[in-house]
Design an enzyme around this catalytic site. Structure first.
Site, PDB file in Angstrom:
ATOM      1  N   HIS A   1      39.057 -41.314 -43.664  1.00  0.00           N
ATOM      2  CA  HIS A   1      39.571 -41.134 -42.312  1.00  0.00           C
ATOM      3  C   HIS A   1      39.435 -42.386 -41.452  1.00  0.00           C
ATOM      4  O   HIS A   1      40.023 -42.450 -40.370  1.00  0.00           O
ATOM      5  CB  HIS A   1      38.849 -39.961 -41.627  1.00  0.00           C
ATOM      6  CG  HIS A   1      39.412 -38.634 -42.004  1.00  0.00           C
ATOM      7  ND1 HIS A   1      39.379 -38.154 -43.289  1.00  0.00           N
ATOM      8  CD2 HIS A   1      40.032 -37.676 -41.272  1.00  0.00           C
ATOM      9  CE1 HIS A   1      39.938 -36.959 -43.322  1.00  0.00           C
ATOM     10  NE2 HIS A   1      40.348 -36.645 -42.116  1.00  0.00           N
TER      11      HIS A   1
ATOM     12  N   SER B   1      45.027 -42.536 -44.875  1.00  0.00           N
ATOM     13  CA  SER B   1      45.549 -42.406 -46.233  1.00  0.00           C
ATOM     14  C   SER B   1      46.479 -43.563 -46.577  1.00  0.00           C
ATOM     15  O   SER B   1      47.196 -44.090 -45.725  1.00  0.00           O
ATOM     16  CB  SER B   1      46.321 -41.088 -46.370  1.00  0.00           C
ATOM     17  OG  SER B   1      45.490 -39.978 -46.130  1.00  0.00           O
TER      18      SER B   1
ATOM     19  N   LYS C   1      52.294 -28.395 -48.076  1.00  0.00           N
ATOM     20  CA  LYS C   1      52.555 -29.087 -49.333  1.00  0.00           C
ATOM     21  C   LYS C   1      51.394 -28.918 -50.305  1.00  0.00           C
ATOM     22  O   LYS C   1      51.585 -28.687 -51.507  1.00  0.00           O
ATOM     23  CB  LYS C   1      52.799 -30.566 -49.062  1.00  0.00           C
ATOM     24  CG  LYS C   1      53.489 -31.314 -50.179  1.00  0.00           C
ATOM     25  CD  LYS C   1      53.987 -32.668 -49.691  1.00  0.00           C
ATOM     26  CE  LYS C   1      54.877 -33.323 -50.736  1.00  0.00           C
ATOM     27  NZ  LYS C   1      55.475 -34.573 -50.237  1.00  0.00           N
ATOM     28  N   ASP C   2      50.161 -29.029 -49.784  1.00  0.00           N
ATOM     29  CA  ASP C   2      48.984 -28.798 -50.630  1.00  0.00           C
ATOM     30  C   ASP C   2      48.920 -27.352 -51.099  1.00  0.00           C
ATOM     31  O   ASP C   2      48.461 -27.073 -52.208  1.00  0.00           O
ATOM     32  CB  ASP C   2      47.708 -29.146 -49.866  1.00  0.00           C
ATOM     33  CG  ASP C   2      47.514 -30.640 -49.705  1.00  0.00           C
ATOM     34  OD1 ASP C   2      48.072 -31.397 -50.520  1.00  0.00           O
ATOM     35  OD2 ASP C   2      46.819 -31.056 -48.756  1.00  0.00           O
TER      36      ASP C   2
ATOM     37  N   GLU D   1      33.110 -32.968 -75.358  1.00  0.00           N
ATOM     38  CA  GLU D   1      34.291 -32.318 -74.775  1.00  0.00           C
ATOM     39  C   GLU D   1      35.425 -33.326 -74.662  1.00  0.00           C
ATOM     40  O   GLU D   1      35.206 -34.544 -74.571  1.00  0.00           O
ATOM     41  CB  GLU D   1      33.956 -31.760 -73.390  1.00  0.00           C
ATOM     42  CG  GLU D   1      33.082 -30.506 -73.428  1.00  0.00           C
ATOM     43  CD  GLU D   1      33.893 -29.251 -73.724  1.00  0.00           C
ATOM     44  OE1 GLU D   1      34.541 -29.225 -74.791  1.00  0.00           O
ATOM     45  OE2 GLU D   1      33.865 -28.308 -72.932  1.00  0.00           O
TER      46      GLU D   1
END
Length: 431
Positions: A219, A223, A247-248, A291
């Site tokens: 922040h 972004s 959108k998320d 894994e």
């Protein structure tokens, strides 16, 4: 990102005014993910994966806490308590499958998140701290996942713990004492199981704390975006809510559909059959593998098959495996190109695709048997991995001729800058 045009939080009722004066939590949320946080208007769906990683972590914490109520970290009953969760606890089978597959999906979204950062150079100034904190989160994830893999106390759990902790034994002088300190003895047993369970329970909360720092660091500069051009005016941004929450939300819906499909129709697809066999120190599995999300690093570890002067091959493999991750911490200073986005770097884009294919190949080789031709291919793929960051990337930064950048984010979206700012396509420096 602090802009004069960002909307500020104003309490509407007496209750919210009272709360805002004493604990400004609504103001904090509003400024972090609400209309008070302006975001570049051209973010694509690759910017969804940070939120998806946060959701995956919450799922892991919730399912893990519930399973911890029924799990017994004792070598005599750990395997049976895991089966008890699967067979006797109400919805226990779903909790365990959700937790196991949730770890895989967590790594999937984080790997996509990392490669998005690599392609769009999200690690460049002024966002170095965001990148560095993200790598710390990645290391915490790896440690947590390894310890969690040991807890079912199946064959692959036991031998995975023995092999991975055995890597520390390759360190001269202090290696064996460190290995014994980690295990609480000379081999994985009750002490190791209790330590791993304790740390596996603790580290997700440490990870959540670092994620808060990661978001806080985000922040400050704001972004990044697909063009790599910094925000110049209000028209370059939109409020995070409702535009990117919607959108998320769509991305989260797709994520949950894929996750539920795996959970209900193929819950053991990403697991290993040997882990449904109780741990037996006297019976070594024919093919010990971690894994799948550790396979690229496991391939680098196994790529060293001969000693280098007085340095044993095992130590070289351990150093190379850790170096493959630590190398990423220096990436902001290895890539000196003034252009961020790979969309405007034609030569960089080609080698980025080669790197992506190389990492996928390393992943395949890490799960393959330690025999030819897989060992030789692992050596070649490992060599290219290090060459990409240490040789190719710095050279590209100096010789590449990037494409012209748009003058602003608005111009990249609408084809022109509608703010009245004059100017044509220019090369926007990274700093």
């Amino acid at each position: 990102m602090s802009f004069s045009w960002a909307k500020h939080y104003e309490p509407k009722s007496d209750l919210t005014k009272w709360l805002d004066d004493r604990l400004p939590l609504p103001r904090l949320v509003y400024g972090a993910i609400g209309a008070g946080y302006p975001v570049p208007r051209n973010l694509n769906y690759f910017w969804n994966f940070g939120v998806l990683a946060g959701v995956a972590l919450v799922m892991q914490i919730v399912t893990g806490i519930i399973m911890a109520m029924h799990y017994a970290p004792n070598a005599l009953v750990a395997f049976d308590s895991t089966e008890h969760i699967m067979r006797n606890v109400n919805w226990g089978w779903m909790l365990r499958y959700a937790h196991a597959n949730g770890a895989s999906f967590f790594f999937i979204v984080v790997y996509i998140h990392i490669f998005r950062g690599l392609y769009f150079s999200s690690y460049k100034a002024p966002r170095e701290m965001i990148w560095l904190l993200g790598l710390v989160i990645f290391l915490l994830m790896m440690a947590t996942a390894f310890m969690g893999y040991v807890l079912p106390w199946g064959q692959m759990s036991f031998w995975g713990a023995k092999v991975i902790t055995g890597l520390f034994g390759a360190i001269p002088l202090v290696g064996e004492p460190i290995q014994q300190w980690l295990l609480g003895g000379f081999a994985p047993d009750n002490a190791a199981l209790n330590r791993f369970f304790s740390l596996h329970y603790l580290l997700p909360f440490v990870t959540a704390g670092v994620i808060i720092l990661h978001i806080w660091a985000l922040h400050i500069p704001g972004s990044s975006n697909p063009t790599g051009v910094e925000v110049k005016s209000e028209s370059d941004t939109v409020p995070f809510h409702p535009y990117y929450t919607a959108k998320d939300g769509f991305g989260l819906g797709v994520f949950l559909i894929l996750f539920c499909a795996m959970l209900f129709f193929a819950p053991n697809f990403l697991g290993h059959a040997d882990n449904y066999i109780p741990a037996n120190p006297l019976s070594t599995p024919a093919h010990i593998v971690p894994e799948w999300y550790f396979w690229p690093f496991y391939a680098i570890l196994r790529a060293f098959t001969f000693d280098f002067f007085i340095v044993p091959a095992k130590l070289l493999g351990v150093l190379a495996m850790f170096a493959s991750i630590l190398l990423l911490f220096f990436l902001p200073w290895l890539d000196r190109s003034p252009v961020r986005s790979g969309n405007y770097r034609p030569l960089f884009k080609i080698f980025f695709v080669v790197l992506l294919l190389d990492v996928l190949l390393l992943g395949y080789l890490g799960g393959a048997p330690a025999e030819e031709p897989y060992v030789m291919l692992s050596q070649l793929a490992s060599a290219y991995y290090f060459a990409h960051f240490l040789i190719i990337l710095p050279i590209i930064s100096k010789i590449e001729k990037p494409k012209p950048l748009p003058f602003s984010i608005t111009e990249s979206v609408l084809g022109k800058d509608n703010t009245g700012i004059a100017g044509g396509p220019v090369l926007q420096p990274a700093e």
